[in-house]
Each structure stands twice: as structure tokens, then as C-alpha cells.
Design an enzyme around this catalytic site. Structure first.
Site, short mmCIF file in Angstrom:
data_model
loop_
_atom_site.label_atom_id
_atom_site.label_comp_id
_atom_site.label_asym_id
_atom_site.label_seq_id
_atom_site.Cartn_x
_atom_site.Cartn_y
_atom_site.Cartn_z
N LYS A 41 0.76 -1.23 0.24
CA LYS A 41 0.10 0.29 -0.06
C LYS A 41 0.89 1.18 0.04
CE LYS A 41 -4.39 0.71 0.04
NZ LYS A 41 -5.49 0.09 -0.52
P1 NAD Z 1 -13.62 7.54 -2.67
O1 NAD Z 1 -12.69 8.50 -2.14
O2 NAD Z 1 -13.99 7.06 -3.97
O3 NAD Z 1 -14.94 7.56 -1.83
C1 NAD Z 1 -14.88 7.55 -0.30
C2 NAD Z 1 -16.48 8.09 0.08
O4 NAD Z 1 -16.35 8.04 1.62
C3 NAD Z 1 -16.86 9.50 -0.22
O5 NAD Z 1 -18.14 9.29 -0.55
C4 NAD Z 1 -16.42 10.07 0.84
O6 NAD Z 1 -17.27 11.28 0.95
C5 NAD Z 1 -16.63 9.26 2.11
N1 NAD Z 1 -16.00 9.54 3.24
C6 NAD Z 1 -14.49 9.94 3.28
N2 NAD Z 1 -14.20 9.92 4.52
C7 NAD Z 1 -15.28 9.83 5.42
C8 NAD Z 1 -15.41 9.85 6.72
N3 NAD Z 1 -14.47 10.43 7.72
N4 NAD Z 1 -16.86 9.58 7.32
C9 NAD Z 1 -17.77 9.42 6.46
N5 NAD Z 1 -17.51 9.31 5.08
C10 NAD Z 1 -16.34 9.47 4.29
O7 NAD Z 1 -12.96 6.03 -1.99
P2 NAD Z 1 -13.22 4.55 -2.47
O8 NAD Z 1 -12.33 4.12 -3.26
O9 NAD Z 1 -14.69 4.55 -2.43
O10 NAD Z 1 -12.85 3.85 -1.02
C11 NAD Z 1 -13.76 3.64 0.10
C12 NAD Z 1 -12.94 2.71 1.05
O11 NAD Z 1 -13.01 1.16 0.46
C13 NAD Z 1 -11.50 2.80 1.75
O12 NAD Z 1 -11.56 2.25 2.75
C14 NAD Z 1 -10.72 2.04 0.30
O13 NAD Z 1 -9.50 1.63 1.13
C15 NAD Z 1 -11.71 0.81 0.40
N6 NAD Z 1 -11.28 0.01 -0.98
C16 NAD Z 1 -11.34 0.65 -2.11
C17 NAD Z 1 -11.40 -0.09 -3.31
C18 NAD Z 1 -11.51 0.44 -4.73
O14 NAD Z 1 -11.43 -0.16 -5.62
N7 NAD Z 1 -11.88 1.77 -4.76
C19 NAD Z 1 -11.29 -1.26 -3.13
C20 NAD Z 1 -11.06 -1.98 -2.02
C21 NAD Z 1 -11.22 -1.35 -0.80
#
Ligand code: NAD
Length: 426
Positions: A116
Site C-alpha cells: 500500500k
Molecule cells: P472514494 O474516495 O471514492 O470514496 C470515499 C467515500 O467516503 C466518499 O463518499 C467520501 O465522502 C466518504 N468519506 C470519506 N471519509 C469519510 C469519513 N471520515 N466519514 C464518512 N464518510 C467519509 O474512496 P473509495 O475508493 O470508494 O474507497 C472507500 C473505501 O474502500 C476505503 O476504505 C478504501 O480503502 C476501500 N477500498 C476501495 C477499493 C477501490 O477499488 N476503490 C477497493 C477495496 C477497498
């Protein structure tokens, strides 16, 4: 009387994602009776890099950003994992996320280890050109450590297809030829995979489909609450809505909206896109990000960030199924409370593994130079997610453990087997 100093210290420890990951790792290792030598190798990352990234800002001044890349484990193949841009990035978070990638790849049986990366910055305060300079310089600092056979980055919070295109280009400039397989999550026209953007949300849908069968529920009778409306939450909610689920609440970082009769997610996401907020969406009431987690529902999908379900609120969670779209949304201290409430947990290292699964497909396609139709990608993703869900449930049943512990045991077992076979610690 409660001692606030002690409570604060406990909370800080509970909120440390690396501690959360390690306590589950230790429990699983103990149940597996893991060989002490293997335990010593597997409990620490393989490599941790810290880089200082000088960037000329639009003002003409130089700002120096701090960045990390943790490569946790290579036993099963090249390391794999996203890059996060956020003011909250810290080494413990990156370490935990890198380890989760190792366990996640093992749970869905893709031939990668875990890594990461993160840069401490606030992308909302930076222009596109500043972000491009930051990304290219960060990539240049990592040149000796990343590559299709070494470590393959991908997007995470606040990074996207554009970020990956810049990294691919920077790496290719130094290699003197185009190397698409150095990153995944690229634009489709630059060697990305069809279906990658939706893959994490789609994978989440596939495992929720399996989990609700255990409760004899069907999509129209299943009320879903989604925290987060980004790549995982927004797309996940949209796909659940399209599959006939009743999505009753969704949020972004500011707040959420709730309608017990269901929300038209297409309209809600359009409202978010045009007004930059979910607030004011017609026919739904406002809820805070903590209230949304405690709503009456069948499936709760925290898809935003870490430490959302803790010892402080776990007893107020009311779902039947907890589908962890985010990484580490539940602290280790909350696990037992959820277990005692009989909540069926689809742990993050399975629930959000659709992303890395299609990243693996993208890496394969880049190396073949032959690209698959989206239906083929989605069908292979479904095969992987459904088979992994069933493997996990069987493992949990046969070892009489909860699904979280089973996921860690299964992953550690696979990584330990490969480590032992390779003899890399001999
Ligand atoms: P993103 O930035 O596209 O979206 C994040 C969302 O969460 C947004 O709607 C944001 O407003 C909200 N958010 C951020 N901080 C917050 C908080 N403190 N309280 C409440 N809401 C909050 O990110 P993403 O890619 O959707 O990733 C979200 C999670 O999923 C992370 O933990 C990431 O590590 C995990 N993840 C993402 C992927 C991927 O393919 N994008 C894959 C596996 C895991």
C-alpha cells in the site's frame, strides 16, 4: 469512575488500524497453531519506504510532501495495493492496509502479495497540475521498487484512473517503452480493464447476494444502508439498486440521506454530482454519518473509511448482515460485540476484494496484450467472489469460528503454505 486518560489511550489503540489488523492476525495464528518461525516472518512487512516529495506549487514555492510505500509480503507473487492521498495518511495506516492486501489476495486466491502507498496531502486544496507533479515525483521515487513483477500500485482514496495514467507514463519514460502492467485501475484506452471501475462495488453485490440467501431474503425484501458514495459506496449502492435491493440510506463525508421506503440511487448520485452534497435530496431526511450506521436495516455496508464501527457503537448496530466495503471499517474491539449480536459479517478482506480481483485481470490482460469483453470480466469476477464466499463459509463452519477469524485463518494458511514451500526464510 472512568479514567478519561485510560479511556483515551484505549480508544487511540482501538483506532489504530495496524493494531486492529495485528490482533486478528494473532488470534488466527494462534488458532492455526502457526509455526513460530513462520509467525516471526509473517507478522512484519517485507519492506517500508518513506519518501520526501518536493513539488513546485502553482504559487512558485516548493512544498515537500511525505509519502510511504509498504510492501508487506511477496510469498505468493508481486506485491499489489492502492495509493491513497489524504491529510490523515500515516505509516501505521499504510502498514495495516498493506497487510490487508496480502490477506485479501490470499482469500480470493489471486497470485499477489500485499502493498500500500500513501502521501500526506490534501488533494481538495491542490490543482490538477500540482497533483500531477506530486504523482510523477512520488512515482519517480518509487521507480526501483515498483514494476509488473515487483509491486503493482492501483487507486485508493482520492486517487483515480488519471493518477494511474501519470504513474504509468512516468515509469514508462524511465523504462523507454510503454509498460502498462506497472499499475492497474488505468483508463480503459491505456491498458485498463473493462469493468475495473465498478469491480469493487460489483464484488460487494455478489457477496451480498450470497449472504442474504442464508436469511431467506431476496433483493426486494432487503433494506440496505450504504455509508460512502465514492467508488465503492456510490457504485455499490447503484448496482444494488439496479439489482432490486431497497437502498434506504446513503452518505458522503458530510452527512447522509434516509428514506425507509427506498431511495432512487441514480437520482441521489446525480444530486450529489450537481450540488456536491446529498443534503436537500427530495423525499429523504438528513442523517449524520454516525446515525446512518445505527439505522434499522438488513444489510449495512460501510464503504467510506476505517474505524466506523467501534466498541462505542457496535451494540447499536441493527443489521443482519455487515458487508464491509471499506478497508477496516470495524475495529477488533467491536468484533465480539457484533458476534454476540448474531450479525453475519462479510469481512473487508473478502467483501471489497472485487477490486483487486479485476486488477489481477487487468494485469493479466496487459501482459497478454489481449483485452476481454466486460461480460467476460464480470462473469469471472462473479465466479471468484462466489467461490471465495463459499470457501470462507465452509472454512468458518468446519473450524467453528466466525467469518472474520475464518478469513484471516484461510489467508494466513495459504501464505504460510507458500512461504514454507519456497523456504524463503531458510
Ligand atoms: P472514494 O474516495 O471514492 O470514496 C470515499 C467515500 O467516503 C466518499 O463518499 C467520501 O465522502 C466518504 N468519506 C470519506 N471519509 C469519510 C469519513 N471520515 N466519514 C464518512 N464518510 C467519509 O474512496 P473509495 O475508493 O470508494 O474507497 C472507500 C473505501 O474502500 C476505503 O476504505 C478504501 O480503502 C476501500 N477500498 C476501495 C477499493 C477501490 O477499488 N476503490 C477497493 C477495496 C477497498
Amino acid at each position: 469512575m472512568a479514567n478519561p486518560m485510560v479511556d483515551d489511550a484505549r480508544q487511540i489503540k482501538e483506532d489504530n488500524p495496524f493494531e486492529s489488523m495485528m490482533s486478528r492476525f494473532d488470534r488466527a495464528a494462534q488458532l492455526l497453531d502457526l509455526d513460530p518461525d513462520l509467525y516471526a516472518v509473517m507478522r512484519v512487512p517485507n519492506r517500508e519506504l518513506k519518501v520526501y516529495i518536493p513539488v513546485r506549487m502553482d504559487s512558485g514555492r516548493i512544498e515537500v510532501f511525505e509519502g510511504f510505500r509498504v510492501q508487506h509480503n511477496f510469498a505468493r507473487g508481486p506485491a499489489k495495493g492502492g495509493i491513497r492521498y489524504s491529510p490523515d495518511v500515516n505509516i501505521d495506516e499504510v502498514r495495516a492496509l498493506a497487510a490487508w492486501m496480502t490477506w485479501k489476495c490470499a482469500v480470493v486466491n489471486v497470485p499477489f502479495g500485499g502493498a500500500k502507498g500513501g502521501v500526506i496531502c490534501d488533494p481538495t486544496q491542490m490543482s490538477m497540475t500540482e497533483l500531477e507533479r506530486l504523482t510523477r515525483r512520488y512515482a519517480a521515487e518509487l521507480l526501483d521498487f515498483i514494476g509488473p513483477e515487483k509491486d503493482v500500485p492501483a487507486p485508493d482514496m482520492n486517487t483515480n484512473e488519471q493518477t494511474m495514467a501519470w504513474i504509468m507514463d512516468t515509469y514508462s519514460m524511465h523504462a523507454r517503452h510503454t509498460v502498462t502492467a506497472v499499475v492497474t485501475g488505468k483508463p480503459v484506452d491505456l491498458g485498463g480493464s473493462a469493468g475495473r471501475r465498478e469491480a469493487t462495488g460489483r464484488g460487494l453485490l455478489f457477496v451480498i447476494n450470497e449472504a442474504i440467501k442464508r436469511f431467506n431474503m431476496t433483493p426486494p425484501t432487503t433494506r440496505v444502508v450504504v455509508q460512502g458514495s465514492g467508488n465503492v459506496g456510490g457504485i455499490g449502492a447503484r448496482l444494488l439498486h439496479e439489482a432490486g435491493y431497497k437502498v434506504v440510506a446513503i452518505s458522503d463525508i458530510r452527512s447522509g440521506i434516509y428514506n425507509p421506503n427506498g431511495i432512487d440511487i441514480h437520482e441521489a448520485l446525480l444530486h450529489l454530482q450537481t450540488t456536491r452534497s446529498l443534503e436537500g435530496f427530495p423525499g429523504a431526511e438528513r442523517v449524520s454519518n454516525s446515525e446512518i450506521l445505527e439505522l434499522e436495516c438488513d444489510v449495512l455496508a460501510p464503504c467510506a473509511t476505517e474505524n466506523q464501527i467501534t466498541s462505542q457503537n457496535a451494540d447499536r448496530i441493527k443489521c443482519k448482515v455487515l458487508a464491509e466495503g471499506a478497508n477496516g471499517p470495524t475495529t477488533a474491539a467491536a468484533d465480539e460485540i457484533l458476534h454476540n449480536k448474531g450479525i453475519f459479517v462479510i469481512p473487508d478482506i473478502l467483501a471489497n476484494a472485487g477490486g483487486v480481483t479485476v486488477s489481477y485481470f487487468e494485469w493479466v490482460q496487459d501482459r497478454m496484450g489481449y483485452f476481454w469483453k466486460e461480460e467476460v470480466v464480470n462473469e469471472r469476477l462473479q465466479d471468484t467472489m462466489v467461490a471465495s464466499f463459499n470457501d470462507l463459509c465452509k472454512y468458518a463452519d468446519s473450524h467453528s469460528v466466525d467469518t472474520r477469524t475464518a478469513a484471516y485463518m484461510l489467508a494466513i494458511d495459504r501464505v504460510a503454505y507458500d512461504t514454507r514451500m519456497r523456504g524463503i526464510y531458510a
